[in-house]
Design a protein around this motif. Structure first.
Motif, short mmCIF file in Angstrom:
data_model
loop_
_atom_site.label_atom_id
_atom_site.label_comp_id
_atom_site.label_asym_id
_atom_site.label_seq_id
_atom_site.Cartn_x
_atom_site.Cartn_y
_atom_site.Cartn_z
N THR A 66 -6.07 -30.48 -49.78
CA THR A 66 -6.17 -31.93 -49.82
C THR A 66 -5.53 -32.52 -48.58
OG1 THR A 66 -6.08 -31.89 -52.24
CG2 THR A 66 -5.65 -33.99 -51.15
N LEU A 67 -6.34 -33.23 -47.81
CA LEU A 67 -5.87 -33.73 -46.51
C LEU A 67 -4.79 -34.79 -46.62
CD1 LEU A 67 -8.94 -34.13 -44.13
CD2 LEU A 67 -7.01 -32.55 -43.95
N ASP A 68 -4.76 -35.55 -47.70
CA ASP A 68 -3.83 -36.67 -47.72
C ASP A 68 -2.37 -36.24 -47.80
OD1 ASP A 68 -4.33 -37.76 -51.18
OD2 ASP A 68 -4.55 -35.82 -50.24
N TYR A 69 -2.12 -34.96 -48.01
CA TYR A 69 -0.75 -34.47 -47.99
C TYR A 69 -0.33 -33.97 -46.60
CZ TYR A 69 -1.19 -34.53 -53.07
OH TYR A 69 -1.39 -34.92 -54.37
N TYR A 70 -1.26 -34.01 -45.65
CA TYR A 70 -1.02 -33.47 -44.33
C TYR A 70 -1.09 -34.56 -43.26
CZ TYR A 70 -1.82 -28.77 -46.20
OH TYR A 70 -1.74 -27.61 -46.91
N ALA A 71 -0.29 -34.40 -42.22
CA ALA A 71 -0.55 -35.17 -41.01
C ALA A 71 -1.79 -34.59 -40.36
CB ALA A 71 0.63 -35.08 -40.06
N ILE A 72 -2.65 -35.46 -39.85
CA ILE A 72 -3.86 -35.02 -39.19
C ILE A 72 -3.84 -35.52 -37.75
CG2 ILE A 72 -6.37 -35.03 -39.16
CD1 ILE A 72 -5.11 -33.62 -41.57
N GLY A 73 -3.94 -34.57 -36.86
CA GLY A 73 -3.97 -34.90 -35.44
C GLY A 73 -5.31 -34.53 -34.84
N TRP A 74 -5.68 -35.30 -33.83
CA TRP A 74 -6.85 -34.96 -33.03
C TRP A 74 -6.36 -34.56 -31.64
CZ3 TRP A 74 -11.92 -34.55 -34.40
CH2 TRP A 74 -12.30 -35.07 -35.64
N PHE A 75 -6.89 -33.46 -31.16
CA PHE A 75 -6.58 -32.95 -29.84
C PHE A 75 -7.87 -32.81 -29.06
CE2 PHE A 75 -2.14 -31.57 -30.47
CZ PHE A 75 -2.04 -31.68 -31.85
N ARG A 76 -7.75 -32.70 -27.76
CA ARG A 76 -8.94 -32.46 -26.96
C ARG A 76 -8.61 -31.54 -25.79
NH1 ARG A 76 -9.79 -38.56 -24.41
NH2 ARG A 76 -8.02 -38.52 -22.97
N GLN A 77 -9.63 -30.85 -25.35
CA GLN A 77 -9.46 -29.97 -24.20
C GLN A 77 -10.69 -30.04 -23.34
OE1 GLN A 77 -8.44 -25.86 -25.08
NE2 GLN A 77 -7.49 -25.65 -23.07
N ALA A 78 -10.47 -30.47 -22.11
CA ALA A 78 -11.54 -30.53 -21.12
C ALA A 78 -11.54 -29.24 -20.32
CB ALA A 78 -11.32 -31.73 -20.20
N PRO A 79 -12.68 -28.90 -19.72
CA PRO A 79 -12.75 -27.66 -18.94
C PRO A 79 -11.69 -27.62 -17.84
CG PRO A 79 -14.93 -28.56 -19.27
CD PRO A 79 -13.97 -29.58 -19.78
N GLY A 80 -10.96 -26.52 -17.79
CA GLY A 80 -9.96 -26.35 -16.76
C GLY A 80 -8.67 -27.11 -16.98
N LYS A 81 -8.56 -27.77 -18.13
CA LYS A 81 -7.35 -28.56 -18.41
C LYS A 81 -6.69 -28.04 -19.69
CE LYS A 81 -8.80 -32.83 -16.17
NZ LYS A 81 -8.94 -34.31 -16.31
N GLU A 82 -5.41 -28.38 -19.81
CA GLU A 82 -4.69 -28.01 -21.01
C GLU A 82 -5.10 -28.90 -22.19
OE1 GLU A 82 -0.57 -26.28 -18.99
OE2 GLU A 82 -0.50 -27.98 -20.36
N ARG A 83 -4.92 -28.37 -23.37
CA ARG A 83 -5.16 -29.17 -24.56
C ARG A 83 -4.15 -30.31 -24.64
NH1 ARG A 83 -4.40 -25.69 -29.68
NH2 ARG A 83 -2.22 -25.97 -29.10
N GLU A 84 -4.60 -31.48 -25.04
CA GLU A 84 -3.70 -32.62 -25.16
C GLU A 84 -3.88 -33.30 -26.51
OE1 GLU A 84 -4.38 -36.05 -22.73
OE2 GLU A 84 -6.55 -35.78 -22.69
N GLY A 85 -2.79 -33.81 -27.02
CA GLY A 85 -2.86 -34.59 -28.24
C GLY A 85 -3.41 -35.96 -27.97
N VAL A 86 -4.28 -36.44 -28.83
CA VAL A 86 -4.94 -37.73 -28.63
C VAL A 86 -4.39 -38.77 -29.59
CG1 VAL A 86 -7.15 -38.92 -28.81
CG2 VAL A 86 -7.05 -36.62 -27.82
N ILE A 87 -4.33 -38.42 -30.86
CA ILE A 87 -3.93 -39.38 -31.88
C ILE A 87 -3.56 -38.61 -33.13
CG2 ILE A 87 -6.25 -39.69 -32.85
CD1 ILE A 87 -5.67 -42.72 -32.98
N CYS A 88 -2.67 -39.18 -33.93
CA CYS A 88 -2.26 -38.51 -35.17
C CYS A 88 -1.89 -39.54 -36.22
CB CYS A 88 -1.07 -37.59 -34.90
SG CYS A 88 -0.53 -36.65 -36.34
N ILE A 89 -2.21 -39.24 -37.46
CA ILE A 89 -1.81 -40.09 -38.57
C ILE A 89 -0.92 -39.26 -39.49
CG2 ILE A 89 -3.96 -39.59 -39.86
CD1 ILE A 89 -3.71 -42.47 -41.00
N SER A 90 0.26 -39.80 -39.78
CA SER A 90 1.18 -39.06 -40.62
C SER A 90 0.81 -39.23 -42.09
CB SER A 90 2.61 -39.53 -40.39
OG SER A 90 2.83 -40.78 -41.02
#
Length: 124
Positions: free
Chosen positions: A28-52
């Protein structure tokens, strides 16, 4: 089986919008923080947004403030990432991730479950 599945990616022109979905199965997702990350070619993964899950706080990367929002639909066990005013530099594979502590940790390695990713391409 515990699983996160992203959908909604695609090709969009600069200035356009997309809504990504992150659907969970096996937990069940509502018990978890959910984050969105992204990774572009040749770049490190970065955090975009998160809801606690503790107090519904939302944390934004500076690069997406005022353009991206995140929301939950607990009935559908899904979290959405609404992306507006998209820019070519938003092009990346986007991943959602779930954190059992509920607190939106900064480090991606602290998240417990990850989806397989969905490609977002913004043309200029």
């Amino acid at each position: 089986q515990l699983q996160l599945v992203e959908s909604g990616g695609g090709l969009v022109q600069s200035g356009g919008s997309l809504r990504l979905s992150c659907a969970a199965s096996g937990f069940t997702l509502d018990y978890y923080a959910i984050g969105w990350f992204r990774q572009a070619p040749g770049k490190e993964r970065e955090g975009v947004i998160c809801i606690s899950s503790t107090d519904a706080s939302i944390y934004y990367a500076d690069s997406v403030k005022g353009r991206f929002t995140i929301s939950r639909d607990n009935a559908k066990n899904t979290v959405y990432l609404q992306m507006n005013k998209l820019k070519p530099e938003d092009t990346a594979v986007y991943y959602c991730a779930a954190d059992v502590t509920g607190s939106c940790p900064v480090g991606g390695y602290e998240y417990d479950y990850w989806g397989q990713g969905t490609q977002v391409t913004v043309s200029s």
